[in-house]
Motif scaffolding. Structure first.
Motif, PDB file in Angstrom:
ATOM      1  N   GLU A  44      23.925  35.691  56.143  1.00  0.00           N
ATOM      2  CA  GLU A  44      23.126  36.389  55.113  1.00  0.00           C
ATOM      3  C   GLU A  44      22.833  35.475  53.926  1.00  0.00           C
ATOM      4  OE1 GLU A  44      26.655  38.242  55.522  1.00  0.00           O
ATOM      5  OE2 GLU A  44      25.690  37.991  57.451  1.00  0.00           O
ATOM      6  N   SER A  98      35.167  34.628  52.617  1.00  0.00           N
ATOM      7  CA  SER A  98      35.038  34.296  54.040  1.00  0.00           C
ATOM      8  C   SER A  98      34.470  32.894  54.224  1.00  0.00           C
ATOM      9  CB  SER A  98      34.125  35.314  54.740  1.00  0.00           C
ATOM     10  OG  SER A  98      34.683  36.594  54.619  1.00  0.00           O
ATOM     11  N   THR A 120      31.413  35.662  44.964  1.00  0.00           N
ATOM     12  CA  THR A 120      32.082  36.959  44.746  1.00  0.00           C
ATOM     13  C   THR A 120      33.226  36.696  43.766  1.00  0.00           C
ATOM     14  OG1 THR A 120      33.759  36.730  46.485  1.00  0.00           O
ATOM     15  CG2 THR A 120      31.640  37.654  47.159  1.00  0.00           C
ATOM     16  N   THR A 127      42.761  28.675  45.285  1.00  0.00           N
ATOM     17  CA  THR A 127      44.080  28.686  45.937  1.00  0.00           C
ATOM     18  C   THR A 127      44.199  27.669  47.076  1.00  0.00           C
ATOM     19  OG1 THR A 127      43.798  30.222  47.825  1.00  0.00           O
ATOM     20  CG2 THR A 127      43.991  31.221  45.631  1.00  0.00           C
TER      21      THR A 127
END
Ligand code: NAD
Length: 368
Positions: A44, A98, A120, A127
């Motif tokens: 997307e 993701s 997002t 991390t």
């Protein structure tokens, strides 16, 4: 102020934050001393990856637009093989958790650096934690090789994030901060960052949901998301994350939505055992009670508040409670089967937690 003993071990990494910072991509390539980028994204978000490729010109050696939730090993293998074929010397991961997770799978094997451009509020970019799903099981680990070397935080890239996703992704970030405040390895710096992360997100999210184009609101949320990712990296997560991983893994639930529903109830569960953390959460939310403040924020944002809304059946709750008690994470309050089952029932029903406020003390820095 009480003197606690603690360990503070900051991670390396360069953060480039601000409206328009995406435009500094080429400078950041020079800084990293790389020149052959493989760009990864979800299908997307291919148009965004194309924008990166155009900016990089000859420094982009390929686009791999196949990132999906939870990094299936088959996709990770394809991406690794493509990285080798193209001779990439770095990965540019543009997207949410993701996509950054797929970048980490490549870096874990090849040790090439990641430049992350998060879109997002999930926090993975800060991390050293990776996760790869093989035969239906997600295995996670920590490795410095997967910690992005550079992170570009540009609020302009968040304007496409729909209101509903902004709300749940933002509460997912708040969940990292909540658990950092009562983590068994919190320290004064992580606690300061966690409290400010909750405050920035709680102030920004309602304005983002009202007007997704408000740059000031997007700046507040993104700043909070940076802090939340930083504390997620530096502290251990507790029962709330364990419950969400259990629910997500067993019932294939959406990540951020599950965090949003469970957080007020996990907070209420832990409140008696972590009064100073609760006082700081409530203070950051400008609420009288931490758990109720989190629930009210989710309601105000129009986010889901019940597991039933996410498609969970009441009949599933017993086995979720059993599974959540296997290999538990360290948690301020001991885990009791009946109380966890009740927590899940409350989350399933979407009840507003009862008030747990026991203390309105001025919590000192670092006190959990
Ligand atoms: P996501 O990355 O799965 O994205 C969800 C969808 O939103 C995708 O289709 C994506 O293309 C789309 N999207 C992303 N940004 C957008 C934007 N600005 N505008 C429009 N659409 C956009 O969702 P997520 O919540 O960011 O990530 C969840 C995953 O990240 C989970 O697998 C979770 O376990 C992982 N995670 C890992 C860490 C870590 O430290 N390793 C931390 C947090 C989350």
């Amino acid at each position: 102020m009480p003197h606690r003993s603690f360990v503070y071990s900051p991670l390396p990494g360069r953060v480039v934050f601000g409206v328009g910072s995406f435009g500094k991509l080429a400078d950041e390539f020079d800084e990293l001393k790389v020149s052959r980028a493989l760009v990864v994204c979800t299908p997307e978000q291919s148009p965004l990856a194309d924008m990166v490729a155009i900016r990089l010109g000859a420094q982009c050696v390929g686009i791999f637009p196949k990132a999906v939730m939870h990094v299936p090993i088959e996709i990770a293998r394809q991406a690794r093989s493509y990285a080798r074929q193209t001779g990439a010397d770095c990965v540019v991961a543009i997207g949410g958790g993701s996509t950054i997770g797929l970048g980490k799978a490549i870096a874990l094997e090849s040790s090439i650096p990641i430049l992350a451009i998060p879109t997002t509020y999930a926090g993975s970019e800060m991390t050293p934690i990776y996760g790869i799903t093989e035969s239906g099981e997600k295995k996670t680990g920590r490795d410095r090789r997967v910690l992005p070397r550079t992170v570009i935080y540009d609020p302009l890239l968040k304007r496409s994030l729909p209101a509903a996703m902004s709300a749940t992704s933002g509460i997912n970030a708040i969940a990292h901060c909540v658990e950092a405040l009562y983590s068994d390895n919190a320290n004064p710096i992580t606690s300061m960052m966690a409290e400010d992360g909750i405050r920035s997100l709680a102030q920004g999210l309602p304005r983002v949901v009202e007007n997704g184009d408000s740059l000031d609101a997007r700046v507040d949320c993104l700043y909070g998301a940076w802090l939340s990712g930083s504390v997620l990296a530096a502290t251990s997560v507790a029962m709330h994350h364990k419950l969400c991983h259990t629910l997500g893994g067993m019932l294939d639930l959406p990540h951020a939505e599950t965090h949003t529903v469970v957080l007020p109830h996990a907070t209420a569960y832990n409140a008696p055992a972590a009064p100073l953390a609760m006082a700081r959460i409530a203070r950051a939310l400008d609420a009288d009670d931490a758990a109720q403040g989190l629930y009210d924020l989710a309601k105000r944002l129009g986010a889901p508040t019940s597991l039933e809304e996410l498609g969970v059946r009441s009949a599933d709750l017993d086995r979720v409670a059993d599974e959540a008690l296997i290999s538990p994470y360290p948690n301020p309050r001991s885990l009791q089967r009946d109380a966890i089952r009740q927590l899940l029932e409350d989350a399933w029903q979407g009840r507003r937690p009862a008030s747990t406020a026991t203390s309105t003390v001025n919590a000192p820095p670092g006190a959990g």
